[in-house]
Design a protein around this motif. Structure first.
Motif, PDB file in Angstrom:
ATOM      1  N   GLU A  24       0.832  -1.116  -0.128  1.00 42.02           N
ATOM      2  CA  GLU A  24       0.069  -0.048   0.090  1.00 42.02           C
ATOM      3  C   GLU A  24       0.974   1.073   0.127  1.00 42.02           C
ATOM      4  O   GLU A  24       1.939   1.438   0.709  1.00 42.02           O
ATOM      5  CB  GLU A  24      -0.910  -0.071   1.381  1.00 42.02           C
ATOM      6  N   GLY A  25       0.709   1.975  -0.935  1.00 40.31           N
ATOM      7  CA  GLY A  25       1.385   3.297  -0.745  1.00 40.31           C
ATOM      8  C   GLY A  25       1.349   4.080  -2.095  1.00 40.31           C
ATOM      9  O   GLY A  25       0.808   3.532  -3.239  1.00 40.31           O
ATOM     10  N   LYS A  26       1.628   5.394  -2.012  1.00 39.71           N
ATOM     11  CA  LYS A  26       1.498   6.392  -3.292  1.00 39.71           C
ATOM     12  C   LYS A  26       2.889   6.398  -4.054  1.00 39.71           C
ATOM     13  O   LYS A  26       3.986   6.660  -3.215  1.00 39.71           O
ATOM     14  CB  LYS A  26       1.231   7.730  -2.865  1.00 39.71           C
ATOM     15  N   ILE A  27       3.029   6.254  -5.132  1.00 40.71           N
ATOM     16  CA  ILE A  27       4.196   6.132  -6.117  1.00 40.71           C
ATOM     17  C   ILE A  27       4.695   7.528  -6.148  1.00 40.71           C
ATOM     18  O   ILE A  27       3.833   8.284  -6.730  1.00 40.71           O
ATOM     19  CB  ILE A  27       4.126   5.537  -7.547  1.00 40.71           C
ATOM     20  N   VAL A  28       5.663   8.142  -5.694  1.00 36.63           N
ATOM     21  CA  VAL A  28       6.111   9.613  -5.687  1.00 36.63           C
ATOM     22  C   VAL A  28       7.250   9.833  -6.717  1.00 36.63           C
ATOM     23  O   VAL A  28       7.457  10.848  -7.108  1.00 36.63           O
ATOM     24  CB  VAL A  28       6.317  10.055  -4.370  1.00 36.63           C
ATOM     25  N   GLU A  29       7.986   8.849  -7.029  1.00 39.42           N
ATOM     26  CA  GLU A  29       9.104   9.034  -7.880  1.00 39.42           C
ATOM     27  C   GLU A  29       9.423   7.549  -8.685  1.00 39.42           C
ATOM     28  O   GLU A  29       9.209   6.517  -8.189  1.00 39.42           O
ATOM     29  CB  GLU A  29      10.464   9.188  -6.891  1.00 39.42           C
ATOM     30  N   VAL A  30       9.623   7.833 -10.136  1.00 39.02           N
ATOM     31  CA  VAL A  30      10.129   6.687 -10.805  1.00 39.02           C
ATOM     32  C   VAL A  30      11.696   6.641 -11.232  1.00 39.02           C
ATOM     33  O   VAL A  30      11.857   7.821 -11.806  1.00 39.02           O
ATOM     34  CB  VAL A  30       9.013   6.633 -12.094  1.00 39.02           C
ATOM     35  N   CYS A  65      -0.384  -0.178 -14.460  1.00 42.12           N
ATOM     36  CA  CYS A  65      -1.960  -0.337 -14.246  1.00 42.12           C
ATOM     37  C   CYS A  65      -2.257   1.025 -13.469  1.00 42.12           C
ATOM     38  O   CYS A  65      -3.243   1.112 -12.574  1.00 42.12           O
ATOM     39  CB  CYS A  65      -2.406  -1.241 -13.669  1.00 42.12           C
ATOM     40  N   THR A  66      -1.947   2.413 -13.653  1.00 40.93           N
ATOM     41  CA  THR A  66      -2.081   3.416 -13.012  1.00 40.93           C
ATOM     42  C   THR A  66      -3.246   4.178 -13.455  1.00 40.93           C
ATOM     43  O   THR A  66      -3.659   5.271 -13.147  1.00 40.93           O
ATOM     44  CB  THR A  66      -0.766   4.298 -12.898  1.00 40.93           C
ATOM     45  N   GLY A  67      -4.239   3.682 -14.358  1.00 36.10           N
ATOM     46  CA  GLY A  67      -5.343   4.269 -14.969  1.00 36.10           C
ATOM     47  C   GLY A  67      -5.028   5.423 -15.909  1.00 36.10           C
ATOM     48  O   GLY A  67      -3.998   5.343 -16.458  1.00 36.10           O
ATOM     49  N   PHE A  68      -5.871   6.460 -15.760  1.00 37.21           N
ATOM     50  CA  PHE A  68      -5.603   7.471 -16.867  1.00 37.21           C
ATOM     51  C   PHE A  68      -4.484   8.441 -16.490  1.00 37.21           C
ATOM     52  O   PHE A  68      -4.158   9.042 -17.051  1.00 37.21           O
ATOM     53  CB  PHE A  68      -6.833   8.513 -16.686  1.00 37.21           C
ATOM     54  N   ARG A  69      -4.057   8.178 -15.372  1.00 37.52           N
ATOM     55  CA  ARG A  69      -2.667   8.814 -15.072  1.00 37.52           C
ATOM     56  C   ARG A  69      -1.734   8.158 -15.720  1.00 37.52           C
ATOM     57  O   ARG A  69      -0.644   8.959 -15.974  1.00 37.52           O
ATOM     58  CB  ARG A  69      -2.283   8.462 -13.423  1.00 37.52           C
ATOM     59  N   ALA A  70      -1.676   7.241 -15.955  1.00 35.29           N
ATOM     60  CA  ALA A  70      -0.527   6.486 -17.001  1.00 35.29           C
ATOM     61  C   ALA A  70       1.085   6.942 -16.483  1.00 35.29           C
ATOM     62  O   ALA A  70       1.641   7.225 -16.972  1.00 35.29           O
ATOM     63  CB  ALA A  70      -0.484   6.897 -18.388  1.00 35.29           C
ATOM     64  N   LEU A  71       1.241   6.772 -15.135  1.00 34.89           N
ATOM     65  CA  LEU A  71       2.241   7.216 -14.434  1.00 34.89           C
ATOM     66  C   LEU A  71       3.803   6.808 -15.076  1.00 34.89           C
ATOM     67  O   LEU A  71       4.756   7.676 -15.281  1.00 34.89           O
ATOM     68  CB  LEU A  71       2.287   6.504 -13.137  1.00 34.89           C
ATOM     69  N   LYS A 108       3.841   9.354 -18.314  1.00 34.28           N
ATOM     70  CA  LYS A 108       4.464  10.548 -17.578  1.00 34.28           C
ATOM     71  C   LYS A 108       5.872  10.203 -17.287  1.00 34.28           C
ATOM     72  O   LYS A 108       6.813  11.028 -17.615  1.00 34.28           O
ATOM     73  CB  LYS A 108       3.847  10.626 -16.182  1.00 34.28           C
ATOM     74  N   THR A 109       6.484   9.141 -17.385  1.00 37.08           N
ATOM     75  CA  THR A 109       7.538   8.983 -17.226  1.00 37.08           C
ATOM     76  C   THR A 109       8.543   8.718 -18.517  1.00 37.08           C
ATOM     77  O   THR A 109       9.296   9.217 -18.924  1.00 37.08           O
ATOM     78  CB  THR A 109       8.077   7.728 -16.306  1.00 37.08           C
ATOM     79  N   VAL A 157       8.348  -1.521 -19.707  1.00 41.27           N
ATOM     80  CA  VAL A 157       6.963  -1.190 -19.181  1.00 41.27           C
ATOM     81  C   VAL A 157       5.734  -1.612 -20.271  1.00 41.27           C
ATOM     82  O   VAL A 157       5.845  -1.258 -21.180  1.00 41.27           O
ATOM     83  CB  VAL A 157       6.740   0.272 -18.884  1.00 41.27           C
ATOM     84  N   VAL A 158       4.894  -2.327 -19.687  1.00 41.53           N
ATOM     85  CA  VAL A 158       3.532  -2.784 -20.387  1.00 41.53           C
ATOM     86  C   VAL A 158       2.421  -1.895 -19.904  1.00 41.53           C
ATOM     87  O   VAL A 158       2.272  -2.156 -18.538  1.00 41.53           O
ATOM     88  CB  VAL A 158       3.639  -4.064 -20.220  1.00 41.53           C
ATOM     89  N   ALA A 159       1.887  -1.351 -20.567  1.00 42.36           N
ATOM     90  CA  ALA A 159       0.579  -0.549 -20.027  1.00 42.36           C
ATOM     91  C   ALA A 159      -0.619  -1.396 -20.156  1.00 42.36           C
ATOM     92  O   ALA A 159      -0.893  -2.015 -21.306  1.00 42.36           O
ATOM     93  CB  ALA A 159       0.306   0.631 -20.699  1.00 42.36           C
ATOM     94  N   LEU A 160      -1.476  -1.644 -19.286  1.00 40.13           N
ATOM     95  CA  LEU A 160      -2.662  -2.149 -19.456  1.00 40.13           C
ATOM     96  C   LEU A 160      -3.674  -1.499 -18.837  1.00 40.13           C
ATOM     97  O   LEU A 160      -3.719  -0.466 -17.953  1.00 40.13           O
ATOM     98  CB  LEU A 160      -2.509  -3.448 -18.530  1.00 40.13           C
ATOM     99  N   GLY A 161      -4.969  -1.653 -19.308  1.00 36.33           N
ATOM    100  CA  GLY A 161      -6.176  -0.760 -18.732  1.00 36.33           C
ATOM    101  C   GLY A 161      -6.080   0.405 -19.348  1.00 36.33           C
ATOM    102  O   GLY A 161      -5.702   1.029 -20.431  1.00 36.33           O
ATOM    103  N   LEU A 162      -6.591   1.264 -18.651  1.00 42.11           N
ATOM    104  CA  LEU A 162      -6.921   2.738 -18.843  1.00 42.11           C
ATOM    105  C   LEU A 162      -5.449   3.624 -19.082  1.00 42.11           C
ATOM    106  O   LEU A 162      -5.467   4.414 -19.883  1.00 42.11           O
ATOM    107  CB  LEU A 162      -7.616   3.628 -17.830  1.00 42.11           C
ATOM    108  N   ALA A 163      -4.290   3.030 -18.698  1.00 41.69           N
ATOM    109  CA  ALA A 163      -2.992   3.596 -18.738  1.00 41.69           C
ATOM    110  C   ALA A 163      -2.802   3.289 -20.322  1.00 41.69           C
ATOM    111  O   ALA A 163      -1.930   4.048 -21.048  1.00 41.69           O
ATOM    112  CB  ALA A 163      -2.083   2.990 -17.910  1.00 41.69           C
ATOM    113  N   GLY A 164      -3.163   2.396 -20.894  1.00 41.90           N
ATOM    114  CA  GLY A 164      -2.827   1.890 -22.319  1.00 41.90           C
ATOM    115  C   GLY A 164      -3.803   2.416 -23.421  1.00 41.90           C
ATOM    116  O   GLY A 164      -3.363   2.948 -24.374  1.00 41.90           O
TER     117      GLY A 164
END
Ligand code: FAD
Length: 500
Positions: free
Chosen positions: A184-190, A218-224, A228-229, A330-337
């Motif tokens: 559990e946690g928020k990713i703040v840095e990649v 799988c970060t959804g629309f954020r596509a982290l 973003k990275t 990186v493989v994007a699945l779901g809304l991130a893709g």
């Protein structure tokens, strides 16, 4: 876009990190841990503070297959997620206001190897021998009569409606049982490798650092990670799929659940009704250029049945796809893709395709060949699905406002234009075998939206008048006979999978 060969460090994939715990994240965790949990280290990171998109509760029949592959017990799954059966979608007000048709998951009639059943039905219509096209499909007739059962021998083709948050919880238990770890946690840095750009680790708000070899975004629309990275571009399809906003809510059920999703066209978009055992999922999808948020909310709330049990929440989206769903490690699945608006409930299927394809070509070491193959196949599939969804908008008689005039006269993808014209002229569709929506789906929707083919195949003339009558009558009678014996959908479910 293809991957450059030089970008690939020769590194074994042992640690898989899944960023995000919505439907995409937990489906990936479930499948990878179930199939490869003994040889891989799998970690999923999710943030309760951020939460999930909270929608995505209607599926298509491929999810039944996915569960079978993972040996998920259907009764346990249905009880745990308050699931109901979905035999298709009822499209209301799409061709014209006050018109309805059902796109079912069933096969209509009986095909000849040279020509689809529709050709025989068309000749039957001309000769006054055929009744409604719907009368020749078991799933469609069962949906109309609110019935369902697992039939012996050739069962019905069905999917589920399910509670998305309960599904994530169910898959979490399943995945943890096969060794997946949840953080559990928020990713703040990649963090990335300087030379290759590969992602090496994710840093969480509490300072924890999770290292990995393969990362699933799988970060959804954020596509982290992918967006973003790695800055992988996004192909926008909003010129074909106008809707960009949604409002979703949940209400109490006022009647027994029907075995189909309702998709009700409105003033500048449409609404969904997804009946579960314990409640109904509702939403409005609309184009903010044609209707304001307040107007959409009013239209939506004014048409709901039952009591609202969760305040409506807004969602903004952009239809389209990542130029590459797999880039570097990186493989994007779901809304991130990708996201093709929710009309035919295809996103969960596309997540599943992404996962099964990843498992098919799971690399010891990532190579450009694997990545390019994965991306190319996914691309073609997405475009077919996109065309199928656009079809619902562009073939309509509705011209009652600027929204419907625009969608009814827009410039179409050439692949779709060709398919519509071919069907209008000849009654043929010819989908390629890897397409998600097969010939029956295309025909049910094209006819439902109002296209009647101009000709039928000459093979339909080879039968004599009496042979054709017998052929059509026997299919219709056996369909009616089968449906007569099927119990009411909810009566069946109450004994098959009483909710937890
Ligand atoms: P999400 O559910 O958004 O999950 C993202 C996850 O990433 C969350 O756990 C979040 O906490 C986590 N996360 C994000 N950022 C961070 C961070 N920095 N640190 C840690 N964690 C992070 N699909 C269908 O198949 N059928 C439907 O009926 C359907 N209806 C839809 C209706 C609408 C209006 C929309 C927009 C979509 C619909 N979809 C539907 C698509 C469906 O919602 C998604 O396929 C499904 O919910 C999967 O979403 P996801 O897991 O990709 O993203």
């Amino acid at each position: 876009m293809t991957e450059e060969v030089t970008e690939f460090p020769h590194k074994a994939v042992k640690r898989v990190v899944i960023a995000g715990g919505g439907t995409a994240g937990w489906m990936a965790a479930a499948a990878i841990s179930r199939m490869l949990g003994r040889v891989l280290d799998i970690t999923l990171i999710e943030s309760e503070e951020i939460g999930t998109v909270g929608v995505g509760e209607a599926t298509i029949p491929t999810l039944v297959t996915f569960h079978r592959l993972l040996e998920i017990n259907e009764q346990e799954f249905m009880a745990a997620t308050q699931a109901t059966i979905k035999l298709g979608i009822s499209f209301e007000n799409w061709k014209d206001r006050d018109h309805r048709y059902i796109h079912s998951f069933g096969v209509t009639g009986q095909d000849h190897w040279m020509a689809n059943f529709v050709h025989f039905w068309m000749r039957g219509r001309e000769e006054g021998l055929a009744s409604r096209y719907e009368d020749y499909c078991v799933e469609l007739r069962a949906a109309e009569e609110n019935k369902f059962a697992h039939l012996p021998r050739k069962g019905m083709n069905y999917a589920y409606h399910m509670d998305a948050s309960l599904y994530a919880k169910f898959l979490r238990r399943f995945s943890e049982g096969y060794g997946a770890k949840r953080v559990e946690g928020k990713i703040v840095e990649v963090n990335q490798d300087d030379a290759s750009g590969y992602i090496t680790s994710l840093k969480l708000a509490d300072g924890n650092v999770i290292e990995g070899d393969l990362f699933i975004d799988c970060t959804g629309f954020r596509a982290l990670l992918i967006g973003k990275t790695l800055n992988v571009g996004f192909t926008d399809w909003s010129h074909w799929l106008l809707n960009d906003s949604a409002l979703a809510t949940q209400t109490t059920a006022v009647r027994d659940a029907v075995p189909y999703t309702r998709a009700i066209a409105g003033n500048a978009g449409w609404q969904w009704r997804i009946p579960l055992q314990h409640r109904v999922g509702n939403g409005i999808v609309y184009c903010s250029r044609y209707i304001s948020d307040d107007e959409a909310k009013q239209e939506f709330l004014g048409s709901l049945e039952g009591e609202v049990i969760k305040d409506p929440w807004p969602i903004r989206f952009r239809p389209g796809q990542r130029q590459k769903c797999w880039s570097k490690n990186v493989v994007a699945l779901g809304l991130a893709g990708s996201f093709i608006e929710p009309l035919e409930s295809t996103t969960i299927h596309l997540i599943q395709r992404g996962i099964t394809r990843l498992l098919n070509c799971f690399p010891h070491v990532i190579t450009p060949e694997i990545v390019n193959e994965y991306n190319a196949r996914l691309d073609t599939e997405l475009q077919h699905v996109r065309d199928f969804v656009v079809l619902h908008y562009c073939v309509t008689n509705r011209r009652d406002n600027a929204y419907w005039r625009t969608v009814g006269s827009m410039e179409l993808p050439p692949s779709l234009r060709q398919r519509i014209e071919l069907f209008r002229e000849t009654g043929n569709v010819f989908p390629v075998p890897t397409e998600l929506f097969a010939e029956n789906s295309w025909i049910q929707v094209m006819m439902g939206q109002g296209i009647t083919p101009r000709q039928h195949h000459p093979i339909a003339e080879v039968m004599s008048f009496d042979e054709l009558r017998q052929f059509l009558d026997s299919i219709r009678a056996s369909t009616a006979n089968t449906v007569r014996q099927i119990p009411a959908h909810m009566d069946y479910l109450r004994s098959y999978c009483p909710a937890d």
